[in-house]
Motif scaffolding. Sequence first.
Motif, PDB file in Angstrom:
ATOM      1  N   PRO A  74      83.832   3.587  54.705  1.00  0.00           N
ATOM      2  CA  PRO A  74      83.918   4.570  53.605  1.00  0.00           C
ATOM      3  C   PRO A  74      84.679   5.826  54.027  1.00  0.00           C
ATOM      4  O   PRO A  74      84.577   6.278  55.179  1.00  0.00           O
ATOM      5  CB  PRO A  74      82.451   4.901  53.304  1.00  0.00           C
ATOM      6  CG  PRO A  74      81.658   3.807  53.936  1.00  0.00           C
ATOM      7  CD  PRO A  74      82.439   3.365  55.125  1.00  0.00           C
ATOM      8  N   ASP A  96      86.690   6.687  48.889  1.00  0.00           N
ATOM      9  CA  ASP A  96      85.493   6.287  48.153  1.00  0.00           C
ATOM     10  C   ASP A  96      84.918   7.456  47.372  1.00  0.00           C
ATOM     11  O   ASP A  96      84.159   7.250  46.425  1.00  0.00           O
ATOM     12  CB  ASP A  96      84.442   5.743  49.126  1.00  0.00           C
ATOM     13  CG  ASP A  96      84.915   4.475  49.811  1.00  0.00           C
ATOM     14  OD1 ASP A  96      84.606   3.390  49.300  1.00  0.00           O
ATOM     15  OD2 ASP A  96      85.624   4.569  50.824  1.00  0.00           O
ATOM     16  N   VAL A 115      77.501   7.293  49.077  1.00  0.00           N
ATOM     17  CA  VAL A 115      78.545   6.408  49.605  1.00  0.00           C
ATOM     18  C   VAL A 115      77.963   5.418  50.608  1.00  0.00           C
ATOM     19  O   VAL A 115      78.256   4.220  50.574  1.00  0.00           O
ATOM     20  CB  VAL A 115      79.679   7.237  50.254  1.00  0.00           C
ATOM     21  CG1 VAL A 115      80.582   6.340  51.100  1.00  0.00           C
ATOM     22  CG2 VAL A 115      80.501   7.931  49.190  1.00  0.00           C
TER      23      VAL A 115
END
Length: 229
Positions: A74, A96, A115
Amino acid sequence: MNVLIIEDNIRVSSLLKRGLESQGYQIYISEDAEDALVMVDKIVFDLVITDIMLPNMNGIELSRIIKQKNPDLPIIMLTALGTIDEKIEGFDAGADDYMVKPFEIRELYARIKAVLLRKSSSPKKNEVSNSIEYQNLTVNKNTSRVFRNGKEINLTPKEFKLLVFLISNAERVLSREEIAENVWGNHFDTGTNYIDVYIAYLRKKIDKDFDEKLIHTKPGMGFIFKHEQ
Protein backbone atom coordinates in the motif's frame (compact mmCIF):
# COMPACT_ATOMS: atom_id res chain seq x y z
CA MET A 1 4.53 -3.11 11.09
CA ASN A 2 7.29 -1.54 8.98
CA VAL A 3 6.42 1.83 7.47
CA LEU A 4 8.65 3.72 5.02
CA ILE A 5 8.31 7.52 5.00
CA ILE A 6 9.75 9.21 1.90
CA GLU A 7 10.00 12.93 2.65
CA ASP A 8 12.84 15.42 1.99
CA ASN A 9 11.57 17.90 4.58
CA ILE A 10 13.32 16.78 7.77
CA ARG A 11 10.89 18.62 10.04
CA VAL A 12 7.90 16.89 8.46
CA SER A 13 9.51 13.44 8.45
CA SER A 14 10.56 13.83 12.10
CA LEU A 15 7.03 14.77 13.13
CA LEU A 16 5.59 11.82 11.23
CA LYS A 17 8.18 9.47 12.71
CA ARG A 18 7.42 10.50 16.30
CA GLY A 19 3.68 10.36 15.75
CA LEU A 20 3.63 6.97 14.04
CA GLU A 21 6.09 5.42 16.49
CA SER A 22 3.67 6.43 19.23
CA GLN A 23 1.09 4.28 17.43
CA GLY A 24 3.38 1.24 17.48
CA TYR A 25 4.79 1.35 13.92
CA GLN A 26 8.45 0.71 13.06
CA ILE A 27 9.47 3.76 11.01
CA TYR A 28 12.12 4.08 8.32
CA ILE A 29 12.98 7.42 6.70
CA SER A 30 14.23 8.16 3.17
CA GLU A 31 14.87 11.67 1.84
CA ASP A 32 14.89 10.82 -1.87
CA ALA A 33 13.33 8.36 -4.32
CA GLU A 34 16.49 6.51 -5.34
CA ASP A 35 17.38 5.70 -1.74
CA ALA A 36 13.78 4.64 -1.13
CA LEU A 37 13.91 2.10 -3.97
CA VAL A 38 17.04 0.55 -2.47
CA MET A 39 15.29 0.27 0.90
CA VAL A 40 12.17 -1.31 -0.62
CA ASP A 41 14.38 -3.97 -2.22
CA LYS A 42 16.08 -4.78 1.08
CA ILE A 43 13.31 -4.45 3.68
CA VAL A 44 9.79 -5.91 3.78
CA PHE A 45 7.48 -2.94 4.31
CA ASP A 46 3.80 -3.01 5.20
CA LEU A 47 3.15 0.56 4.02
CA VAL A 48 4.84 3.40 2.13
CA ILE A 49 4.03 7.06 2.80
CA THR A 50 5.51 9.40 0.19
CA ASP A 51 5.59 13.02 -0.78
CA ILE A 52 5.32 13.83 -4.49
CA MET A 53 7.93 16.60 -4.74
CA LEU A 54 11.16 14.65 -4.16
CA PRO A 55 14.81 14.98 -5.29
CA ASN A 56 15.94 12.94 -8.33
CA MET A 57 12.52 11.45 -9.05
CA ASN A 58 9.00 12.56 -8.15
CA GLY A 59 6.67 10.50 -6.00
CA ILE A 60 4.39 9.70 -8.95
CA GLU A 61 7.11 7.87 -10.88
CA LEU A 62 8.41 6.34 -7.67
CA SER A 63 4.97 4.91 -6.87
CA ARG A 64 4.68 3.39 -10.35
CA ILE A 65 8.03 1.62 -9.92
CA ILE A 66 7.17 0.37 -6.43
CA LYS A 67 3.80 -0.95 -7.59
CA GLN A 68 5.38 -2.73 -10.54
CA LYS A 69 7.69 -4.60 -8.16
CA ASN A 70 5.32 -4.88 -5.19
CA PRO A 71 1.70 -4.55 -6.39
CA ASP A 72 0.31 -5.44 -2.95
CA LEU A 73 2.37 -2.84 -1.04
CA PRO A 74 0.00 0.00 0.00
CA ILE A 75 1.05 3.57 -0.76
CA ILE A 76 -0.32 6.76 0.81
CA MET A 77 0.64 10.07 -0.82
CA LEU A 78 1.05 13.14 1.40
CA THR A 79 1.50 16.28 -0.68
CA ALA A 80 0.70 19.95 -1.07
CA LEU A 81 -0.53 19.21 -4.60
CA GLY A 82 -4.26 18.99 -4.24
CA THR A 83 -6.05 19.63 -7.53
CA ILE A 84 -8.38 17.01 -8.98
CA ASP A 85 -5.96 16.29 -11.85
CA GLU A 86 -3.06 15.86 -9.41
CA LYS A 87 -5.07 13.47 -7.25
CA ILE A 88 -6.14 11.44 -10.28
CA GLU A 89 -2.50 11.23 -11.40
CA GLY A 90 -1.58 9.93 -7.95
CA PHE A 91 -4.28 7.25 -7.98
CA ASP A 92 -3.32 6.27 -11.52
CA ALA A 93 0.26 5.76 -10.32
CA GLY A 94 -1.02 3.21 -7.81
CA ALA A 95 -1.66 5.28 -4.68
CA ASP A 96 -4.10 3.62 -2.30
CA ASP A 97 -4.86 6.91 -0.59
CA TYR A 98 -4.01 10.60 -1.04
CA MET A 99 -3.88 13.34 1.60
CA VAL A 100 -3.23 17.03 1.01
CA LYS A 101 -0.96 19.03 3.32
CA PRO A 102 -1.59 20.44 5.82
CA PHE A 103 -3.46 17.54 7.40
CA GLU A 104 -4.61 16.44 10.83
CA ILE A 105 -2.34 13.69 12.19
CA ARG A 106 -5.31 11.81 13.67
CA GLU A 107 -6.84 11.57 10.22
CA LEU A 108 -3.58 10.11 8.91
CA TYR A 109 -3.72 7.45 11.66
CA ALA A 110 -7.25 6.57 10.55
CA ARG A 111 -6.29 6.44 6.87
CA ILE A 112 -3.33 4.15 7.64
CA LYS A 113 -5.52 1.77 9.64
CA ALA A 114 -8.10 1.68 6.83
CA VAL A 115 -5.49 0.98 4.14
CA LEU A 116 -3.84 -1.77 6.20
CA LEU A 117 -7.22 -3.29 7.02
CA ARG A 118 -8.13 -3.46 3.34
CA LYS A 119 -4.79 -5.11 2.62
CA SER A 120 -5.21 -7.71 5.36
CA SER A 121 -8.78 -8.56 4.35
CA SER A 122 -8.02 -8.84 0.61
CA PRO A 123 -7.92 -12.40 -0.76
CA LYS A 124 -4.41 -13.64 -1.49
CA LYS A 125 -3.65 -14.41 -5.12
CA ASN A 126 -3.64 -18.14 -4.52
CA GLU A 127 -7.07 -17.87 -2.92
CA VAL A 128 -8.83 -16.32 -5.90
CA SER A 129 -9.42 -17.49 -9.41
CA ASN A 130 -7.02 -16.23 -12.05
CA SER A 131 -9.58 -14.45 -14.18
CA ILE A 132 -13.14 -13.22 -14.49
CA GLU A 133 -15.00 -13.51 -17.78
CA TYR A 134 -18.13 -11.67 -18.86
CA GLN A 135 -19.37 -11.91 -22.44
CA ASN A 136 -16.25 -11.26 -24.56
CA LEU A 137 -14.31 -9.51 -21.77
CA THR A 138 -11.64 -11.28 -19.73
CA VAL A 139 -10.00 -9.77 -16.65
CA ASN A 140 -6.96 -11.52 -15.14
CA LYS A 141 -6.60 -10.41 -11.55
CA ASN A 142 -3.14 -11.88 -11.09
CA THR A 143 -1.51 -10.22 -14.09
CA SER A 144 -3.80 -7.14 -14.23
CA ARG A 145 -4.33 -7.76 -17.95
CA VAL A 146 -7.65 -7.14 -19.70
CA PHE A 147 -8.81 -8.52 -23.06
CA ARG A 148 -11.96 -7.97 -25.09
CA ASN A 149 -12.50 -10.11 -28.17
CA GLY A 150 -8.85 -11.09 -27.85
CA LYS A 151 -7.65 -7.47 -27.99
CA GLU A 152 -5.63 -6.35 -24.97
CA ILE A 153 -6.81 -3.17 -23.23
CA ASN A 154 -4.30 -1.20 -21.17
CA LEU A 155 -5.67 0.24 -17.92
CA THR A 156 -4.15 2.27 -15.11
CA PRO A 157 -4.09 0.59 -11.66
CA LYS A 158 -7.15 2.52 -10.46
CA GLU A 159 -9.08 1.86 -13.69
CA PHE A 160 -8.29 -1.83 -13.32
CA LYS A 161 -9.47 -1.87 -9.69
CA LEU A 162 -12.69 -0.13 -10.74
CA LEU A 163 -13.26 -2.62 -13.57
CA VAL A 164 -12.72 -5.60 -11.25
CA PHE A 165 -15.33 -4.22 -8.85
CA LEU A 166 -17.81 -3.57 -11.68
CA ILE A 167 -17.40 -6.98 -13.32
CA SER A 168 -17.50 -8.73 -9.94
CA ASN A 169 -20.91 -7.13 -9.42
CA ALA A 170 -22.18 -7.47 -12.99
CA GLU A 171 -25.87 -6.81 -13.67
CA ARG A 172 -26.33 -5.04 -10.33
CA VAL A 173 -26.79 -1.27 -10.04
CA LEU A 174 -23.94 0.21 -8.00
CA SER A 175 -24.27 3.60 -6.33
CA ARG A 176 -21.44 6.11 -6.37
CA GLU A 177 -21.13 5.69 -2.60
CA GLU A 178 -20.71 1.92 -2.92
CA ILE A 179 -18.09 2.34 -5.63
CA ALA A 180 -16.26 4.95 -3.56
CA GLU A 181 -16.14 2.70 -0.50
CA ASN A 182 -14.88 -0.36 -2.38
CA VAL A 183 -12.50 1.22 -4.90
CA TRP A 184 -11.26 4.33 -3.11
CA GLY A 185 -11.91 3.30 0.47
CA ASN A 186 -14.26 6.29 0.73
CA HIS A 187 -11.28 8.59 1.43
CA PHE A 188 -11.77 11.39 -1.03
CA ASP A 189 -13.71 14.62 -1.36
CA THR A 190 -17.31 13.57 -1.98
CA GLY A 191 -17.88 16.94 -3.62
CA THR A 192 -15.71 15.92 -6.58
CA ASN A 193 -16.62 13.90 -9.65
CA TYR A 194 -13.81 11.30 -9.38
CA ILE A 195 -16.11 8.36 -10.01
CA ASP A 196 -17.77 9.85 -13.07
CA VAL A 197 -14.35 10.80 -14.47
CA TYR A 198 -13.01 7.28 -14.01
CA ILE A 199 -16.19 5.69 -15.39
CA ALA A 200 -15.74 7.87 -18.49
CA TYR A 201 -12.08 6.78 -18.79
CA LEU A 202 -13.05 3.13 -18.44
CA ARG A 203 -16.01 3.34 -20.81
CA LYS A 204 -13.79 4.90 -23.48
CA LYS A 205 -11.33 2.00 -23.24
CA ILE A 206 -13.78 -0.86 -22.70
CA ASP A 207 -16.79 0.11 -24.84
CA LYS A 208 -15.72 2.65 -27.47
CA ASP A 209 -14.72 0.16 -30.18
CA PHE A 210 -17.62 -2.26 -29.64
CA ASP A 211 -21.31 -2.16 -30.53
CA GLU A 212 -22.25 -4.06 -27.36
CA LYS A 213 -21.81 -1.71 -24.42
CA LEU A 214 -21.02 -3.01 -20.94
CA ILE A 215 -20.88 0.08 -18.73
CA HIS A 216 -24.14 1.99 -18.34
CA THR A 217 -25.30 4.98 -16.31
CA LYS A 218 -28.55 4.71 -14.38
CA PRO A 219 -29.66 8.33 -13.79
CA GLY A 220 -30.20 9.05 -10.12
CA MET A 221 -29.01 5.59 -9.13
CA GLY A 222 -25.43 4.94 -10.25
CA PHE A 223 -23.88 2.55 -12.74
CA ILE A 224 -24.37 -1.01 -13.95
CA PHE A 225 -22.05 -3.42 -15.74
CA LYS A 226 -24.31 -5.32 -18.11
CA HIS A 227 -24.35 -6.55 -21.72
CA GLU A 228 -26.67 -4.29 -23.72
CA GLN A 229 -26.84 -3.16 -27.35
